[in-house]
Design a protein around this motif. Structure first.
Motif, PDB file in Angstrom:
ATOM      1  N   UNK A 174     -28.517 -33.430  26.080  1.00 40.30           N
ATOM      2  CA  UNK A 174     -27.096 -33.739  26.191  1.00 40.30           C
ATOM      3  C   UNK A 174     -26.342 -32.821  27.137  1.00 40.30           C
ATOM      4  N   UNK A 175     -27.074 -31.951  27.822  1.00 41.08           N
ATOM      5  CA  UNK A 175     -26.424 -30.955  28.680  1.00 41.08           C
ATOM      6  C   UNK A 175     -25.638 -31.618  29.803  1.00 41.08           C
ATOM      7  N   UNK A 176     -26.206 -32.684  30.368  1.00 40.77           N
ATOM      8  CA  UNK A 176     -25.512 -33.319  31.488  1.00 40.77           C
ATOM      9  C   UNK A 176     -24.200 -33.951  31.043  1.00 40.77           C
ATOM     10  N   UNK A 177     -24.129 -34.450  29.799  1.00 45.63           N
ATOM     11  CA  UNK A 177     -22.879 -35.006  29.298  1.00 45.63           C
ATOM     12  C   UNK A 177     -21.820 -33.911  29.178  1.00 45.63           C
ATOM     13  N   UNK A 178     -22.247 -32.721  28.745  1.00 50.89           N
ATOM     14  CA  UNK A 178     -21.322 -31.602  28.642  1.00 50.89           C
ATOM     15  C   UNK A 178     -20.846 -31.150  30.022  1.00 50.89           C
ATOM     16  N   UNK A 179     -21.793 -30.973  30.940  1.00 53.96           N
ATOM     17  CA  UNK A 179     -21.479 -30.409  32.244  1.00 53.96           C
ATOM     18  C   UNK A 179     -20.741 -31.403  33.139  1.00 53.96           C
ATOM     19  N   UNK A 180     -21.190 -32.665  33.131  1.00 51.25           N
ATOM     20  CA  UNK A 180     -20.655 -33.637  34.075  1.00 51.25           C
ATOM     21  C   UNK A 180     -19.435 -34.385  33.554  1.00 51.25           C
ATOM     22  N   UNK A 185     -10.806 -33.576  36.254  1.00 49.40           N
ATOM     23  CA  UNK A 185     -10.998 -34.846  36.951  1.00 49.40           C
ATOM     24  C   UNK A 185      -9.749 -35.717  36.896  1.00 49.40           C
ATOM     25  N   UNK A 186      -9.025 -35.645  35.783  1.00 44.22           N
ATOM     26  CA  UNK A 186      -7.834 -36.499  35.611  1.00 44.22           C
ATOM     27  C   UNK A 186      -6.543 -35.743  35.902  1.00 44.22           C
ATOM     28  N   UNK A 187      -6.664 -34.548  36.486  1.00 40.66           N
ATOM     29  CA  UNK A 187      -5.501 -33.722  36.805  1.00 40.66           C
ATOM     30  C   UNK A 187      -4.625 -33.490  35.576  1.00 40.66           C
ATOM     31  N   UNK A 188      -5.289 -33.277  34.434  1.00 41.95           N
ATOM     32  CA  UNK A 188      -4.572 -32.938  33.215  1.00 41.95           C
ATOM     33  C   UNK A 188      -4.056 -34.107  32.409  1.00 41.95           C
ATOM     34  N   UNK A 189      -4.301 -35.326  32.853  1.00 47.49           N
ATOM     35  CA  UNK A 189      -3.810 -36.483  32.092  1.00 47.49           C
ATOM     36  C   UNK A 189      -4.594 -36.669  30.795  1.00 47.49           C
TER      37      UNK A 189
END
Length: 322
Positions: free
Chosen positions: A90-96, A104-108
């Motif tokens: 599950x590491x990629x789900x945490x990291x990515x 990614x959403x600029x705080x939205x």
């Protein structure tokens, strides 16, 4: 008021209290429902919250990924990974995803999720059951990494983690689950993330240790002819550099202890920060007492791998002799 609880009982109590407080919170993982988890940290929760406690298949990527989706939908997921050595799927789900949603959403949007997992050695477990990989998770921007060492801190830190708006990986030292009882405050008890604790005050040398190594460090201080200050970071990321640096400025010497392998471990980062901010206060080089750069051994060799009071004592003596 306070109760005398073991660490695993403090975890269970916190989960129950937070589920009562927040009806958005869901607990799920492998065997966490009917069986109450491999260490019984979630025992009986399914009886109290049958709609919000769930057993799931052995699929760590799906466990973490589902949490990302639940958090995005406004829920507060608290999944359990059965052992830290199983979390890599599950590491990629945490990291990515989990750690990047706010950026990614600029705080939205944010990802309010706490992933609980037993970690570390000392219980003579099988391969992949004794991992200590906190440094890898601390390297992910946007992800918080927390390690309790006492029942009271387990409750206070887990409460803070569950209420935090961003993703947290909460490492629970397996050999501390039932190692001691301690007075744990009843009701609302929060230990802020990112604040270290000076466990024992001293003047001659600072020992920085977390998880099960905190107890080993305290044991080591009883055999050393010196005044030893012990600092428990409690949160690996964000790391309370100020508390560590202030302690080292006072003592002039430092030993960092962790059970993870030595190379590129959290101890190396702590040494770097001490060199940046307290170099001219040092009376000797900072010492590290760690696990070795090998795969975690089978249980017959476990005691030779884990730092113990004797190895920590030698590290303190090296720091004092420098």
């Amino acid at each position: 008021m306070a109760n005398e609880l073991r660490l695993v009982e403090a975890i269970r109590t916190t989960l129950r209290e937070e589920m009562e407080r927040d009806d958005r919170m869901v607990v799920y993982g492998e065997d966490v429902g009917v069986d109450g988890g491999v260490f019984r940290a979630t025992q009986d929760l399914i009886d109290e919250f049958p709609e919000r406690v769930h057993d799931v298949p052995l699929a760590e990527s799906a466990i973490v990924g589902m949490g990302v989706g639940l958090a995005a939908a406004g829920m507060n997921p608290v999944p359990e990974i059965q052992f830290q050595g199983f979390i890599y799927q599950g590491f990629h789900q945490l990291q990515q995803h989990a750690a990047r949603i706010r950026s990614r959403t600029r705080g939205r949007y944010n990802c309010q999720m706490t992933i609980r997992t037993p970690y570390g050695g000392g219980i003579r477990a099988l391969e992949h059951h004794s991992e200590s990989f906190e440094a890898g998770f601390a390297h992910i921007p946007g992800l918080k990494v927390v390690v309790p060492a006492t029942p009271a801190d387990a409750k206070g830190l887990l409460t803070a983690s569950i209420r935090d708006p961003d993703p947290v990986v909460f490492f629970e030292p397996t050999r501390l689950y039932r190692a001691m009882r301690e007075s744990v405050p009843e009701g609302d008890h929060v230990v802020p993330l990112g604040e270290a604790e000076v466990v024992q005050s001293g003047e001659d040398v600072t020992v920085v240790a977390w998880g099960s190594m905190r107890r080993a460090a305290l044991d080591a201080t009883t055999s050393v002819d010196a005044s030893v200050e012990v600092v428990d970071p409690r949160t690996i990321s964000p790391l309370d550099s100020d508390a560590i640096v202030e302690s080292v400025k006072k003592t002039g010497r430092c030993v960092v202890v962790h059970e993870a392998p030595r190379t590129l471990g959290v101890g190396a980062e702590i040494v770097a920060r001490i060199n940046d901010e307290a170099f001219y206060y040092l009376e000797s080089p900072v010492q590290r007492v760690t696990g070795y750069d090998v795969p975690y051994p089978f249980f017959a060799r476990e005691s030779a791998y884990l730092p113990d009071a004797e190895r920590i004592e030698r590290g303190i003596e090296r720091a004092l002799a420098g």
